[in-house]
Design a protein around this motif. Structure first.
Motif, PDB file in Angstrom:
ATOM      1  N   VAL A 193      26.757   4.911   3.570  1.00  0.00           N
ATOM      2  CA  VAL A 193      26.599   4.447   2.191  1.00  0.00           C
ATOM      3  C   VAL A 193      27.623   5.148   1.301  1.00  0.00           C
ATOM      4  O   VAL A 193      27.645   6.380   1.205  1.00  0.00           O
ATOM      5  CB  VAL A 193      25.178   4.723   1.668  1.00  0.00           C
ATOM      6  N   ARG A 194      28.455   4.378   0.676  1.00  0.00           N
ATOM      7  CA  ARG A 194      29.495   4.946  -0.182  1.00  0.00           C
ATOM      8  C   ARG A 194      28.978   5.076  -1.607  1.00  0.00           C
ATOM      9  O   ARG A 194      28.541   4.100  -2.200  1.00  0.00           O
ATOM     10  CB  ARG A 194      30.741   4.068  -0.160  1.00  0.00           C
ATOM     11  N   ILE A 195      29.023   6.292  -2.131  1.00  0.00           N
ATOM     12  CA  ILE A 195      28.587   6.540  -3.497  1.00  0.00           C
ATOM     13  C   ILE A 195      29.820   6.564  -4.410  1.00  0.00           C
ATOM     14  O   ILE A 195      30.734   7.362  -4.207  1.00  0.00           O
ATOM     15  CB  ILE A 195      27.828   7.880  -3.614  1.00  0.00           C
ATOM     16  N   VAL A 196      29.838   5.683  -5.386  1.00  0.00           N
ATOM     17  CA  VAL A 196      30.964   5.620  -6.320  1.00  0.00           C
ATOM     18  C   VAL A 196      30.610   6.474  -7.541  1.00  0.00           C
ATOM     19  O   VAL A 196      29.608   6.204  -8.218  1.00  0.00           O
ATOM     20  CB  VAL A 196      31.251   4.172  -6.748  1.00  0.00           C
ATOM     21  N   PRO A 197      31.388   7.498  -7.838  1.00  0.00           N
ATOM     22  CA  PRO A 197      31.023   8.411  -8.925  1.00  0.00           C
ATOM     23  C   PRO A 197      31.356   7.858 -10.306  1.00  0.00           C
ATOM     24  O   PRO A 197      32.162   6.932 -10.447  1.00  0.00           O
ATOM     25  CB  PRO A 197      31.888   9.641  -8.629  1.00  0.00           C
ATOM     26  N   GLU A 198      30.717   8.432 -11.304  1.00  0.00           N
ATOM     27  CA  GLU A 198      31.116   8.224 -12.690  1.00  0.00           C
ATOM     28  C   GLU A 198      31.990   9.393 -13.110  1.00  0.00           C
ATOM     29  O   GLU A 198      31.746  10.534 -12.699  1.00  0.00           O
ATOM     30  CB  GLU A 198      29.890   8.128 -13.601  1.00  0.00           C
ATOM     31  N   LEU A 199      32.986   9.138 -13.919  1.00  0.00           N
ATOM     32  CA  LEU A 199      33.876  10.183 -14.409  1.00  0.00           C
ATOM     33  C   LEU A 199      33.531  10.487 -15.859  1.00  0.00           C
ATOM     34  O   LEU A 199      33.396   9.571 -16.673  1.00  0.00           O
ATOM     35  CB  LEU A 199      35.334   9.741 -14.300  1.00  0.00           C
ATOM     36  N   CYS A 200      33.386  11.773 -16.183  1.00  0.00           N
ATOM     37  CA  CYS A 200      32.960  12.165 -17.531  1.00  0.00           C
ATOM     38  C   CYS A 200      33.886  13.207 -18.132  1.00  0.00           C
ATOM     39  O   CYS A 200      34.282  14.168 -17.457  1.00  0.00           O
ATOM     40  CB  CYS A 200      31.535  12.722 -17.507  1.00  0.00           C
ATOM     41  N   PHE A 201      34.226  13.014 -19.391  1.00  0.00           N
ATOM     42  CA  PHE A 201      34.858  14.046 -20.210  1.00  0.00           C
ATOM     43  C   PHE A 201      33.746  14.659 -21.040  1.00  0.00           C
ATOM     44  O   PHE A 201      33.040  13.951 -21.762  1.00  0.00           O
ATOM     45  CB  PHE A 201      35.936  13.444 -21.115  1.00  0.00           C
ATOM     46  N   VAL A 202      33.578  15.972 -20.962  1.00  0.00           N
ATOM     47  CA  VAL A 202      32.499  16.648 -21.679  1.00  0.00           C
ATOM     48  C   VAL A 202      33.104  17.613 -22.699  1.00  0.00           C
ATOM     49  O   VAL A 202      33.834  18.540 -22.328  1.00  0.00           O
ATOM     50  CB  VAL A 202      31.569  17.417 -20.718  1.00  0.00           C
ATOM     51  N   GLY A 203      32.833  17.384 -23.972  1.00  0.00           N
ATOM     52  CA  GLY A 203      33.363  18.255 -25.015  1.00  0.00           C
ATOM     53  C   GLY A 203      33.504  17.506 -26.323  1.00  0.00           C
ATOM     54  O   GLY A 203      33.395  16.272 -26.377  1.00  0.00           O
ATOM     55  N   ARG A 204      33.720  18.260 -27.409  1.00  0.00           N
ATOM     56  CA  ARG A 204      33.988  17.624 -28.694  1.00  0.00           C
ATOM     57  C   ARG A 204      35.251  16.776 -28.588  1.00  0.00           C
ATOM     58  O   ARG A 204      36.191  17.135 -27.890  1.00  0.00           O
ATOM     59  CB  ARG A 204      34.163  18.682 -29.804  1.00  0.00           C
ATOM     60  N   GLN A 205      35.287  15.675 -29.313  1.00  0.00           N
ATOM     61  CA  GLN A 205      36.393  14.729 -29.183  1.00  0.00           C
ATOM     62  C   GLN A 205      37.598  15.110 -30.039  1.00  0.00           C
ATOM     63  O   GLN A 205      38.246  14.258 -30.638  1.00  0.00           O
ATOM     64  CB  GLN A 205      35.894  13.324 -29.528  1.00  0.00           C
ATOM     65  N   GLU A 206      37.901  16.389 -30.097  1.00  0.00           N
ATOM     66  CA  GLU A 206      39.117  16.840 -30.771  1.00  0.00           C
ATOM     67  C   GLU A 206      40.307  16.498 -29.884  1.00  0.00           C
ATOM     68  O   GLU A 206      40.257  16.683 -28.669  1.00  0.00           O
ATOM     69  CB  GLU A 206      39.046  18.347 -31.019  1.00  0.00           C
ATOM     70  N   LYS A 207      41.379  16.072 -30.506  1.00  0.00           N
ATOM     71  CA  LYS A 207      42.514  15.602 -29.717  1.00  0.00           C
ATOM     72  C   LYS A 207      43.089  16.704 -28.844  1.00  0.00           C
ATOM     73  O   LYS A 207      43.509  16.462 -27.709  1.00  0.00           O
ATOM     74  CB  LYS A 207      43.594  15.037 -30.637  1.00  0.00           C
ATOM     75  N   TRP A 208      43.100  17.939 -29.365  1.00  0.00           N
ATOM     76  CA  TRP A 208      43.726  19.021 -28.598  1.00  0.00           C
ATOM     77  C   TRP A 208      42.909  19.397 -27.366  1.00  0.00           C
ATOM     78  O   TRP A 208      43.406  20.107 -26.485  1.00  0.00           O
ATOM     79  CB  TRP A 208      43.979  20.239 -29.480  1.00  0.00           C
ATOM     80  N   LYS A 209      41.670  18.907 -27.256  1.00  0.00           N
ATOM     81  CA  LYS A 209      40.886  19.122 -26.039  1.00  0.00           C
ATOM     82  C   LYS A 209      41.219  18.098 -24.955  1.00  0.00           C
ATOM     83  O   LYS A 209      40.799  18.241 -23.811  1.00  0.00           O
ATOM     84  CB  LYS A 209      39.385  19.081 -26.352  1.00  0.00           C
ATOM     85  N   GLY A 210      41.935  17.048 -25.314  1.00  0.00           N
ATOM     86  CA  GLY A 210      42.474  16.129 -24.325  1.00  0.00           C
ATOM     87  C   GLY A 210      41.642  14.945 -23.887  1.00  0.00           C
ATOM     88  O   GLY A 210      41.837  14.448 -22.767  1.00  0.00           O
ATOM     89  N   PRO A 211      40.757  14.393 -24.734  1.00  0.00           N
ATOM     90  CA  PRO A 211      40.049  13.184 -24.283  1.00  0.00           C
ATOM     91  C   PRO A 211      41.005  12.006 -24.069  1.00  0.00           C
ATOM     92  O   PRO A 211      40.728  11.137 -23.237  1.00  0.00           O
ATOM     93  CB  PRO A 211      39.061  12.906 -25.424  1.00  0.00           C
ATOM     94  N   ASP A 212      42.110  11.986 -24.788  1.00  0.00           N
ATOM     95  CA  ASP A 212      43.092  10.924 -24.578  1.00  0.00           C
ATOM     96  C   ASP A 212      43.765  11.062 -23.207  1.00  0.00           C
ATOM     97  O   ASP A 212      44.065  10.054 -22.549  1.00  0.00           O
ATOM     98  CB  ASP A 212      44.139  10.923 -25.699  1.00  0.00           C
ATOM     99  N   LEU A 213      43.979  12.302 -22.773  1.00  0.00           N
ATOM    100  CA  LEU A 213      44.560  12.512 -21.443  1.00  0.00           C
ATOM    101  C   LEU A 213      43.575  12.086 -20.349  1.00  0.00           C
ATOM    102  O   LEU A 213      43.984  11.580 -19.299  1.00  0.00           O
ATOM    103  CB  LEU A 213      44.928  13.990 -21.264  1.00  0.00           C
ATOM    104  N   PHE A 214      42.283  12.293 -20.636  1.00  0.00           N
ATOM    105  CA  PHE A 214      41.258  11.851 -19.694  1.00  0.00           C
ATOM    106  C   PHE A 214      41.298  10.334 -19.547  1.00  0.00           C
ATOM    107  O   PHE A 214      41.210   9.802 -18.427  1.00  0.00           O
ATOM    108  CB  PHE A 214      39.883  12.307 -20.179  1.00  0.00           C
TER     109      PHE A 214
END
Length: 204
Positions: free
Chosen positions: A140-161
């Motif tokens: 059985v293949r489990i397909v993961p979810e990908l999560c960015f965890v943190g405040r959505q400040e640009k310098w934390k890199g949610p755009d890179l995620f």
């Protein structure tokens, strides 16, 4: 103009004085101050005015307020000279500085000439000897979810995620999620900017 000024910062000063008044006459071995509270550079004076004894003032390096404000979602530069002056004053005025990022600590050390200690955040974890839960069928293949965890400040890199997710084969993950509070700086919000990028990259 780049000078450290308290103009318009009455609320911050009042907060520090209220904080000091709440522990009037007490003694502390260590007071730890996060570097994202730049006006805490005035905390030693506030505590002294209420006869609070402190052995050492320690600065924990998380990331300054000016870093989050300068790398904002609309790309416009803000006038942060006074704020950066207080951040420098705070860094220089404490007895000990520490952080978990060697790069960030090195930047401050080079900038000011005052060393910052680097703490290894790794904590040994003893894994359980017994397997938890029923055995999984290896077929059985489990397909993961990908999560960015943190405040959505640009310098934390949610755009890179988002960029990272857009370059992965789509069958490798089920969903991608941004988990953390939205941020609005100078009228531009993180939610709209991230949504536009995700749409442009074909993720929605």
């Amino acid at each position: 103009d780049g000078k450290a000024s308290l103009a318009g910062k009455e609320h911050d000063v009042s907060f520090l004085m209220d904080l000091a008044a709440s522990v009037a006459g007490m003694s502390f071995d260590v007071v730890d101050i996060p570097d994202y509270l730049p006006f805490a550079a005035l905390l030693p004076s506030a505590l002294k005015s209420f006869d609070v004894k402190v052995g050492r003032f320690v600065l924990s390096l998380h990331g300054t307020l000016s870093m989050g404000l300068s790398d904002n979602w609309d790309g416009n530069s803000l006038q942060l000279g006074s704020l950066e002056q207080f951040e420098n004053l705070l860094y220089r005025s404490v007895d000990v500085r520490y952080g978990i990022s060697s790069r960030y600590a090195a930047e401050w050390t080079q900038k000011t000439g005052f060393e910052a200690l680097v703490v290894d955040p790794g904590v040994p974890v003893e894994l359980p000897s017994e397997k938890l839960g029923p055995p999984r069928d290896a077929r059985v293949r489990i397909v993961p979810e990908l999560c960015f965890v943190g405040r959505q400040e640009k310098w934390k890199g949610p755009d890179l995620f988002v960029e990272f997710c857009s370059r992965l084969p789509r069958d490798l993950f089920a969903e991608f999620r941004i988990v953390g509070p939205e941020v609005e700086i100078a009228g531009s919000g993180s939610r709209e900017a991230i949504a536009r990028l995700a749409e442009t990259r074909g993720l929605v």
